[in-house]
Design a protein around this motif. Structure first.
Motif, PDB file in Angstrom:
ATOM      1  N   ASP A  29     -45.372-101.203  31.034  1.00  0.00           N
ATOM      2  CA  ASP A  29     -45.860 -99.927  31.558  1.00  0.00           C
ATOM      3  C   ASP A  29     -47.360 -99.775  31.338  1.00  0.00           C
ATOM      4  OD1 ASP A  29     -43.464 -99.059  32.517  1.00  0.00           O
ATOM      5  OD2 ASP A  29     -43.102 -97.588  30.929  1.00  0.00           O
ATOM      6  N   ASP A  30     -47.964 -98.991  32.203  1.00  0.00           N
ATOM      7  CA  ASP A  30     -49.378 -98.643  32.072  1.00  0.00           C
ATOM      8  C   ASP A  30     -49.514 -97.595  30.964  1.00  0.00           C
ATOM      9  OD1 ASP A  30     -52.104 -98.361  32.569  1.00  0.00           O
ATOM     10  OD2 ASP A  30     -51.768 -96.818  34.094  1.00  0.00           O
ATOM     11  N   VAL A  31     -50.368 -97.859  30.003  1.00  0.00           N
ATOM     12  CA  VAL A  31     -50.540 -96.933  28.875  1.00  0.00           C
ATOM     13  C   VAL A  31     -51.943 -96.312  28.843  1.00  0.00           C
ATOM     14  CG1 VAL A  31     -48.765 -97.973  27.416  1.00  0.00           C
ATOM     15  CG2 VAL A  31     -51.111 -98.829  27.301  1.00  0.00           C
ATOM     16  N   THR A  32     -52.666 -96.393  29.944  1.00  0.00           N
ATOM     17  CA  THR A  32     -54.015 -95.830  29.955  1.00  0.00           C
ATOM     18  C   THR A  32     -54.007 -94.313  29.775  1.00  0.00           C
ATOM     19  OG1 THR A  32     -54.010 -95.757  32.366  1.00  0.00           O
ATOM     20  CG2 THR A  32     -55.034 -97.680  31.327  1.00  0.00           C
ATOM     21  N   ASP A  33     -52.899 -93.662  30.111  1.00  0.00           N
ATOM     22  CA  ASP A  33     -52.821 -92.219  29.891  1.00  0.00           C
ATOM     23  C   ASP A  33     -52.768 -91.869  28.406  1.00  0.00           C
ATOM     24  OD1 ASP A  33     -50.162 -93.383  30.010  1.00  0.00           O
ATOM     25  OD2 ASP A  33     -49.395 -91.337  29.856  1.00  0.00           O
ATOM     26  N   LEU A  34     -52.527 -92.861  27.558  1.00  0.00           N
ATOM     27  CA  LEU A  34     -52.485 -92.620  26.117  1.00  0.00           C
ATOM     28  C   LEU A  34     -53.836 -92.806  25.429  1.00  0.00           C
ATOM     29  CD1 LEU A  34     -49.100 -94.338  25.202  1.00  0.00           C
ATOM     30  CD2 LEU A  34     -49.545 -91.912  25.572  1.00  0.00           C
ATOM     31  N   LEU A  35     -54.853 -93.174  26.172  1.00  0.00           N
ATOM     32  CA  LEU A  35     -56.178 -93.320  25.577  1.00  0.00           C
ATOM     33  C   LEU A  35     -56.731 -91.950  25.212  1.00  0.00           C
ATOM     34  CD1 LEU A  35     -57.599 -96.065  27.932  1.00  0.00           C
ATOM     35  CD2 LEU A  35     -56.866 -96.329  25.570  1.00  0.00           C
ATOM     36  N   PRO A  36     -57.575 -91.871  24.187  1.00  0.00           N
ATOM     37  CA  PRO A  36     -58.047 -90.568  23.703  1.00  0.00           C
ATOM     38  C   PRO A  36     -58.689 -89.674  24.761  1.00  0.00           C
ATOM     39  CG  PRO A  36     -58.599 -92.257  22.123  1.00  0.00           C
ATOM     40  CD  PRO A  36     -58.059 -92.961  23.330  1.00  0.00           C
ATOM     41  N   PHE A  37     -59.494 -90.232  25.664  1.00  0.00           N
ATOM     42  CA  PHE A  37     -60.144 -89.368  26.649  1.00  0.00           C
ATOM     43  C   PHE A  37     -59.158 -88.813  27.660  1.00  0.00           C
ATOM     44  CE2 PHE A  37     -61.118 -93.827  27.461  1.00  0.00           C
ATOM     45  CZ  PHE A  37     -60.550 -94.049  28.697  1.00  0.00           C
ATOM     46  N   ASN A  38     -58.095 -89.544  27.960  1.00  0.00           N
ATOM     47  CA  ASN A  38     -57.045 -89.018  28.833  1.00  0.00           C
ATOM     48  C   ASN A  38     -56.176 -88.012  28.090  1.00  0.00           C
ATOM     49  OD1 ASN A  38     -57.853 -90.503  31.071  1.00  0.00           O
ATOM     50  ND2 ASN A  38     -56.646 -92.258  30.450  1.00  0.00           N
ATOM     51  N   PHE A  39     -55.959 -88.231  26.815  1.00  0.00           N
ATOM     52  CA  PHE A  39     -55.214 -87.284  25.982  1.00  0.00           C
ATOM     53  C   PHE A  39     -55.947 -85.953  25.933  1.00  0.00           C
ATOM     54  CE2 PHE A  39     -54.234 -85.501  21.723  1.00  0.00           C
ATOM     55  CZ  PHE A  39     -52.878 -85.310  21.882  1.00  0.00           C
ATOM     56  N   ALA A  40     -57.275 -85.984  25.843  1.00  0.00           N
ATOM     57  CA  ALA A  40     -58.080 -84.765  25.824  1.00  0.00           C
ATOM     58  C   ALA A  40     -57.900 -83.986  27.125  1.00  0.00           C
ATOM     59  CB  ALA A  40     -59.553 -85.104  25.598  1.00  0.00           C
ATOM     60  N   LYS A  41     -57.861 -84.689  28.246  1.00  0.00           N
ATOM     61  CA  LYS A  41     -57.657 -84.028  29.541  1.00  0.00           C
ATOM     62  C   LYS A  41     -56.281 -83.368  29.592  1.00  0.00           C
ATOM     63  CE  LYS A  41     -60.441 -87.348  32.093  1.00  0.00           C
ATOM     64  NZ  LYS A  41     -60.404 -88.440  33.082  1.00  0.00           N
ATOM     65  N   GLN A  42     -55.263 -84.051  29.084  1.00  0.00           N
ATOM     66  CA  GLN A  42     -53.903 -83.498  29.077  1.00  0.00           C
ATOM     67  C   GLN A  42     -53.831 -82.253  28.208  1.00  0.00           C
ATOM     68  OE1 GLN A  42     -51.460 -86.716  27.722  1.00  0.00           O
ATOM     69  NE2 GLN A  42     -51.636 -87.859  29.625  1.00  0.00           N
ATOM     70  N   GLN A  43     -54.514 -82.262  27.063  1.00  0.00           N
ATOM     71  CA  GLN A  43     -54.516 -81.094  26.184  1.00  0.00           C
ATOM     72  C   GLN A  43     -55.202 -79.910  26.859  1.00  0.00           C
ATOM     73  OE1 GLN A  43     -56.329 -82.605  22.540  1.00  0.00           O
ATOM     74  NE2 GLN A  43     -54.393 -82.241  21.515  1.00  0.00           N
ATOM     75  N   THR A  44     -56.293 -80.160  27.550  1.00  0.00           N
ATOM     76  CA  THR A  44     -57.018 -79.099  28.242  1.00  0.00           C
ATOM     77  C   THR A  44     -56.154 -78.479  29.317  1.00  0.00           C
ATOM     78  OG1 THR A  44     -59.099 -80.256  27.833  1.00  0.00           O
ATOM     79  CG2 THR A  44     -59.107 -78.581  29.563  1.00  0.00           C
ATOM     80  N   ILE A  45     -55.448 -79.297  30.063  1.00  0.00           N
ATOM     81  CA  ILE A  45     -54.559 -78.798  31.126  1.00  0.00           C
ATOM     82  C   ILE A  45     -53.422 -77.991  30.519  1.00  0.00           C
ATOM     83  CG2 ILE A  45     -52.887 -79.526  32.885  1.00  0.00           C
ATOM     84  CD1 ILE A  45     -54.811 -81.904  33.453  1.00  0.00           C
ATOM     85  N   ALA A  46     -52.852 -78.460  29.408  1.00  0.00           N
ATOM     86  CA  ALA A  46     -51.745 -77.752  28.760  1.00  0.00           C
ATOM     87  C   ALA A  46     -52.196 -76.396  28.244  1.00  0.00           C
ATOM     88  CB  ALA A  46     -51.186 -78.591  27.614  1.00  0.00           C
ATOM     89  N   VAL A  47     -53.378 -76.302  27.694  1.00  0.00           N
ATOM     90  CA  VAL A  47     -53.894 -75.041  27.165  1.00  0.00           C
ATOM     91  C   VAL A  47     -54.170 -74.060  28.318  1.00  0.00           C
ATOM     92  CG1 VAL A  47     -55.873 -73.979  26.003  1.00  0.00           C
ATOM     93  CG2 VAL A  47     -54.814 -76.008  25.050  1.00  0.00           C
ATOM     94  N   GLN A  48     -54.693 -74.553  29.407  1.00  0.00           N
ATOM     95  CA  GLN A  48     -55.009 -73.710  30.553  1.00  0.00           C
ATOM     96  C   GLN A  48     -53.745 -73.172  31.221  1.00  0.00           C
ATOM     97  OE1 GLN A  48     -57.472 -76.150  33.060  1.00  0.00           O
ATOM     98  NE2 GLN A  48     -59.311 -75.733  31.861  1.00  0.00           N
ATOM     99  N   SER A  49     -52.667 -73.914  31.183  1.00  0.00           N
ATOM    100  CA  SER A  49     -51.431 -73.483  31.826  1.00  0.00           C
ATOM    101  C   SER A  49     -50.639 -72.476  30.994  1.00  0.00           C
ATOM    102  CB  SER A  49     -50.560 -74.676  32.170  1.00  0.00           C
ATOM    103  OG  SER A  49     -50.085 -75.306  30.993  1.00  0.00           O
ATOM    104  N   GLU A  50     -51.015 -72.301  29.735  1.00  0.00           N
ATOM    105  CA  GLU A  50     -50.291 -71.352  28.858  1.00  0.00           C
ATOM    106  C   GLU A  50     -50.724 -69.939  29.084  1.00  0.00           C
ATOM    107  OE1 GLU A  50     -50.825 -72.694  24.859  1.00  0.00           O
ATOM    108  OE2 GLU A  50     -49.382 -74.294  25.112  1.00  0.00           O
TER     109      GLU A  50
END
Length: 55
Positions: A34-55
């Motif tokens: 599987d592709d694990v590039t979504d687990l890199l820190p800069f992609n993790f930061a983007k996911q956290q930002t999106i999760a916070v904005q959707s709350e």
């Protein structure tokens, strides 16, 4: 390698402990090829930002 990931976390304003917990929970659930590039820190930061904005 781990030190490099932790420095990348700092550069991306990602809390290293939260990042490691996420990665260590996600990796065992993925197939070996599987592709694990979504687990890199800069992609993790983007996911956290999106999760916070959707709350």
């Amino acid at each position: 390698m781990i030190y490099s990931l932790m420095l990348t976390c700092r550069a991306c304003d990602v809390e290293p402990y939260a990042y490691l917990l996420h990665v260590l929970k996600e990796l065992p659930q993925r197939a070996q090829d599987d592709d694990v590039t979504d687990l890199l820190p800069f992609n993790f930061a983007k996911q956290q930002t999106i999760a916070v904005q959707s709350e």
